[in-house]
Design an enzyme around this catalytic site. Structure first.
Site, short mmCIF file in Angstrom:
data_model
loop_
_atom_site.label_atom_id
_atom_site.label_comp_id
_atom_site.label_asym_id
_atom_site.label_seq_id
_atom_site.Cartn_x
_atom_site.Cartn_y
_atom_site.Cartn_z
N SER A 9 14.91 -61.87 36.61
CA SER A 9 15.09 -61.76 35.17
C SER A 9 15.45 -63.08 34.49
O SER A 9 15.37 -63.19 33.27
CB SER A 9 16.18 -60.72 34.85
OG SER A 9 17.43 -61.12 35.37
N HIS B 80 22.80 -63.52 33.23
CA HIS B 80 21.94 -63.63 32.05
C HIS B 80 22.53 -64.64 31.08
O HIS B 80 23.70 -65.01 31.17
CB HIS B 80 21.78 -62.28 31.37
CG HIS B 80 20.74 -61.41 32.02
ND1 HIS B 80 20.50 -60.12 31.63
CD2 HIS B 80 19.88 -61.64 33.05
CE1 HIS B 80 19.53 -59.60 32.37
NE2 HIS B 80 19.15 -60.50 33.25
N ASP C 17 20.36 -57.11 26.52
CA ASP C 17 20.94 -56.32 27.62
C ASP C 17 21.72 -55.08 27.17
O ASP C 17 22.45 -54.51 27.99
CB ASP C 17 21.90 -57.21 28.43
CG ASP C 17 21.17 -58.31 29.17
OD1 ASP C 17 19.93 -58.26 29.25
OD2 ASP C 17 21.86 -59.22 29.67
#
Length: 202
Positions: A55, A95, A146
């Site tokens: 990701s 992330h 997210d």
């Protein structure tokens, strides 16, 4: 596979085996102390993590080893790459911070929802930054943010952050991934190391 090692193990005396067990235990204890020491120095429960998904490509790839720190006084900024963990989730997620909101003091953070966040970065009335933040993250290789990963939360809080990425080693963590994907490999490796530690004479 370990026929010769087992024969050597039978030839060893009880005292030698006990000494080797204690040596092996001291190695394990030393490793745990080093890990906990790194946690105290970096203020992170997991100062080293492995990337398990794609990701964050092309910034990080599956198997990359990340090094984290989490200073309590540091405020996160848009663009920082963080590792966070939602309560109840088993695996931390790495992330990038997409949006930040500093929460003024004496305000219940539960009341500080999307409707009250007017700007992406605010400060306290005295000019200092607040102690807490609301964060929104997104994977570089994902199309959306997210929010769906937050399990009902509208924002991440600083208490959810495991650490900020300070450096990495590419692909070194593939050994960990292989042992997680194939538990038999992990047990065979640990068993082999333990047996070799018992039967070595030095």
């Amino acid at each position: 596979m370990f026929t010769e090692e087992l024969k050597a193990f039978r030839r060893l005396g009880f005292r030698h085996v006990l000494l080797q067990v204690l040596n092996f235990a001291s190695v394990i204890a030393s490793g745990l102390m080093i890990w906990k020491g790194l946690g105290v120095i970096t203020n992170s429960e997991s100062p080293i993590v492995v990337v398990l998904s794609g990701s964050m490509e092309p910034a990080f790839y599956r198997g990359d080893l990340l090094f984290l720190t989490n200073p309590s006084s540091e405020q996160y900024k848009t663009g920082d790459i963080t590792v966070y963990k939602i309560p109840g989730a088993d695996i931390p997620i790495v992330h990038r911070v997409l949006e930040t909101h500093d929460v003024p003091p004496r305000i219940d953070i539960r009341q500080y929802t999307k409707s009250t966040t007017r700007s992406k970065h605010t400060t306290n009335t005295d000019g200092s930054e607040s102690d807490n933040q609301l964060l929104l993250t997104k994977g570089d290789n994902n199309y959306v943010d997210d929010i769906e990963l937050y399990q009902g939360l509208e924002w991440l809080e600083k208490k959810h952050i495991v650490g900020k990425v300070r450096g990495f080693l590419p692909y070194v963590g593939y050994v960990t991934i292989a042992m997680n994907d194939f538990p038999q490999l992990k047990y065979a490796l640990l068993g082999g190391l333990g047996l070799l530690a018992l039967i070595q004479r030095e």
